[in-house]
Design a protein around this motif. Structure first.
Motif, PDB file in Angstrom:
ATOM      1  N   SER B 117       7.896  -9.341   8.502  1.00  0.00           N
ATOM      2  CA  SER B 117       7.522 -10.294   9.549  1.00  0.00           C
ATOM      3  C   SER B 117       6.017 -10.557   9.553  1.00  0.00           C
ATOM      4  O   SER B 117       5.607 -11.700   9.774  1.00  0.00           O
ATOM      5  N   ALA B 120       5.223 -12.709   6.629  1.00  0.00           N
ATOM      6  CA  ALA B 120       5.782 -14.055   6.800  1.00  0.00           C
ATOM      7  C   ALA B 120       4.977 -14.910   7.773  1.00  0.00           C
ATOM      8  O   ALA B 120       5.307 -16.077   7.960  1.00  0.00           O
ATOM      9  N   ALA B 121       3.938 -14.354   8.366  1.00  0.00           N
ATOM     10  CA  ALA B 121       3.046 -15.192   9.162  1.00  0.00           C
ATOM     11  C   ALA B 121       2.353 -16.221   8.273  1.00  0.00           C
ATOM     12  O   ALA B 121       1.937 -17.284   8.738  1.00  0.00           O
ATOM     13  N   HIS B 128       8.982 -17.448   6.126  1.00  0.00           N
ATOM     14  CA  HIS B 128       8.230 -17.912   7.312  1.00  0.00           C
ATOM     15  C   HIS B 128       9.147 -18.564   8.345  1.00  0.00           C
ATOM     16  O   HIS B 128       9.166 -18.154   9.511  1.00  0.00           O
ATOM     17  N   PHE B 131      11.484 -16.175  10.186  1.00  0.00           N
ATOM     18  CA  PHE B 131      10.923 -15.326  11.243  1.00  0.00           C
ATOM     19  C   PHE B 131      10.473 -16.118  12.462  1.00  0.00           C
ATOM     20  O   PHE B 131      10.569 -15.622  13.589  1.00  0.00           O
ATOM     21  N   VAL B 132       9.991 -17.321  12.249  1.00  0.00           N
ATOM     22  CA  VAL B 132       9.641 -18.160  13.413  1.00  0.00           C
ATOM     23  C   VAL B 132      10.880 -18.329  14.290  1.00  0.00           C
ATOM     24  O   VAL B 132      10.853 -18.102  15.505  1.00  0.00           O
ATOM     25  N   TYR B 135      12.153 -14.853  15.934  1.00  0.00           N
ATOM     26  CA  TYR B 135      11.435 -14.416  17.129  1.00  0.00           C
ATOM     27  C   TYR B 135      11.738 -15.324  18.315  1.00  0.00           C
ATOM     28  O   TYR B 135      11.808 -14.852  19.455  1.00  0.00           O
ATOM     29  N   ARG B 139      13.147 -13.629  21.678  1.00  0.00           N
ATOM     30  CA  ARG B 139      12.473 -13.808  22.977  1.00  0.00           C
ATOM     31  C   ARG B 139      13.389 -14.528  23.949  1.00  0.00           C
ATOM     32  O   ARG B 139      13.425 -14.192  25.139  1.00  0.00           O
ATOM     33  N   GLN B 166       8.294 -11.220  25.563  1.00  0.00           N
ATOM     34  CA  GLN B 166       7.437 -11.184  24.377  1.00  0.00           C
ATOM     35  C   GLN B 166       6.686  -9.860  24.271  1.00  0.00           C
ATOM     36  O   GLN B 166       6.395  -9.382  23.178  1.00  0.00           O
ATOM     37  N   VAL B 169       9.215  -7.263  22.788  1.00  0.00           N
ATOM     38  CA  VAL B 169       9.310  -7.468  21.342  1.00  0.00           C
ATOM     39  C   VAL B 169       8.064  -6.899  20.663  1.00  0.00           C
ATOM     40  O   VAL B 169       8.144  -6.244  19.623  1.00  0.00           O
ATOM     41  N   ALA B 170       6.901  -7.133  21.268  1.00  0.00           N
ATOM     42  CA  ALA B 170       5.647  -6.635  20.712  1.00  0.00           C
ATOM     43  C   ALA B 170       5.622  -5.110  20.679  1.00  0.00           C
ATOM     44  O   ALA B 170       5.193  -4.502  19.686  1.00  0.00           O
ATOM     45  N   ASP B 173       7.919  -3.926  17.775  1.00  0.00           N
ATOM     46  CA  ASP B 173       7.303  -4.189  16.473  1.00  0.00           C
ATOM     47  C   ASP B 173       6.083  -3.313  16.248  1.00  0.00           C
ATOM     48  O   ASP B 173       5.890  -2.726  15.183  1.00  0.00           O
TER      49      ASP B 173
END
Lengths: 230, 230
Positions: B117, B120-121, B128, B131-132, B135, B139, B166, B169-170, B173
């Motif tokens: 992830s 993939a930013a 990419h 993962f966009v 997420y 969320r 969010q 999730v943060a 991760d």
DNA sequence: GGGAAAACCTACCACATGGTTGGTTTTGCG
DNA sequence: CGCAAAACCAACCATGTGGTAGGTTTTCCC
């Protein structure tokens, strides 16, 4: 080498100026794409010389990455107020919030630590030892701050400063990944302020740091921030 | 291709068994070292064939990565109870805690999502878009759960379900990154339970999921988990 | 101004990579 | 059993990579 990348009092030499350009280019490209996907030829082209010219200044690609990270750390140490987490825990944490707020305005550099730190979980990665140590120091600093705060203001039952420290680091890292993927959907500053609110700290009024200089200056992911005072 | 990787009712063909071995090898190596640092020759060697043989089954390296991620998602969908976040928000969140707890016992696979992830930013990364979207869904599911929970039990002033989503999730991760770097120093389960405690949810009693089967089965980072119900 | 050192370049090396081609071996079904 | 398709291989291709060697150009100091 490390003392040579620090700008001396006099005007910097040709080599010092070139090394600064190389470090800026490397930080930008590593932040954008990670260590493995970026080549020495890419970095050199960005810095305005050949990859052989670059290798005159840095012994190799692995060394360049470590130098980029150390350079970033020194810049962060300069930006942050030198507040001890034990003596001034709330001020220390306010500094964390300020750095997070600033980083929202600098999408390019935010990725450097977030991106490289997950790559570096691989034990063979050149920055593995660097990040193991870095997170230890970061968690230790925040644990000191939360411990001092709890001693001062009291803490709710079951409060664990070490757990809160590793969770705060996780929040900042994890928000950066999501922010890099979808900046419009994520408010890192609001989320960090809300996190502090849940543990009884009101940081809504913390003013942001001034913007960084424009251009491709290497700059910091928020997880850099609190460590510099350790 | 995708329906072919799903095991049919009859006994799997030679090709299906080989593709399963390739996907397992790829998941393990991508989790350990990331997409860029791993070659098709590496994956093929792990799976017991040549890279040319591998390319008979998958059109290319990028496609293989996407197939690994989709395969993981389908396996997670099977593992989780199919609980709707809106109708059963607390049960849905308990499921999240269970997946986090299980993932602490599977260091290898945890890295797949965490590692890929952040890679993939980079907009040029093959995963990419995946993962966009991933997420967003994650969320959205958690926001639904927190919204429903707030409507049912009331919420503190200033409570923002999207922000909480969010942040959760943060936390998951970010803890994974720290855990991959220093497993002995991080208690992901305790940190996630403490996070929920701060928003008024007591999940200390949530039992872990049963262990996964041994061996190199591809498996999920916790951020996979809540999405499957969406 | 001259010369030594620094800073850079071109060319090359050895190796690695993703993918293709043409062929061989294995599988499975009629 | 035979044959077509699937599954695999060896060899190759074009390109890219980190790094080195030897040379040229630029810088800077005496």
């Amino acid at each position: 080498m490390s003392e040579q990348t620090r700008m001396p009092a006099g005007r910097p030499s040709k080599g010092e100026r070139t090394r600064a350009r190389i470090l800026a280019a490397a930080a930008e490209l590593f932040a954008a794409s990670g260590f493995h996907a970026v080549s020495l030829r890419d970095i050199a082209a960005h810095a305005g010389l050949t990859h052989a010219g670059l290798l005159h200044h840095f012994p190799g690609k692995d060394s360049l990455l470590i130098e980029v990270l150390d350079h970033r750390d020194r810049e962060d140490a300069e930006v942050l107020s030198q507040v001890a987490p034990r003596e001034h825990p709330e001020e220390f944490l306010r500094g964390v919030v300020r750095v997070v707020h600033r980083n929202m305005r600098t999408p390019g550099p935010v990725g450097l630590y977030a991106r490289i730190s997950t790559e570096a979980a691989d034990p063979d990665h050149p920055a593995h030892a660097y990040f193991v140590r870095r997170y230890e120091l970061l968690r230790a600093g925040l644990t000191e701050a939360f411990t001092a705060l709890a001693a001062r203001t009291g803490a709710p039952p079951g409060h664990d400063p070490a757990l809160t420290a590793q969770t705060l680091v996780a929040v900042m890292d994890g928000l950066q990944t999501q922010w890099l993927l979808a900046p419009a959907a994520i408010d890192m500053h609001a989320a960090v302020v809300a996190f502090f609110a849940r543990i009884g700290l009101d940081f809504r009024d913390v003013p942001p740091l001034p913007d960084r200089r424009s251009g491709s200056e290497p700059s910091s992911a928020s997880t850099t921030s609190a460590e510099a005072d350790t």
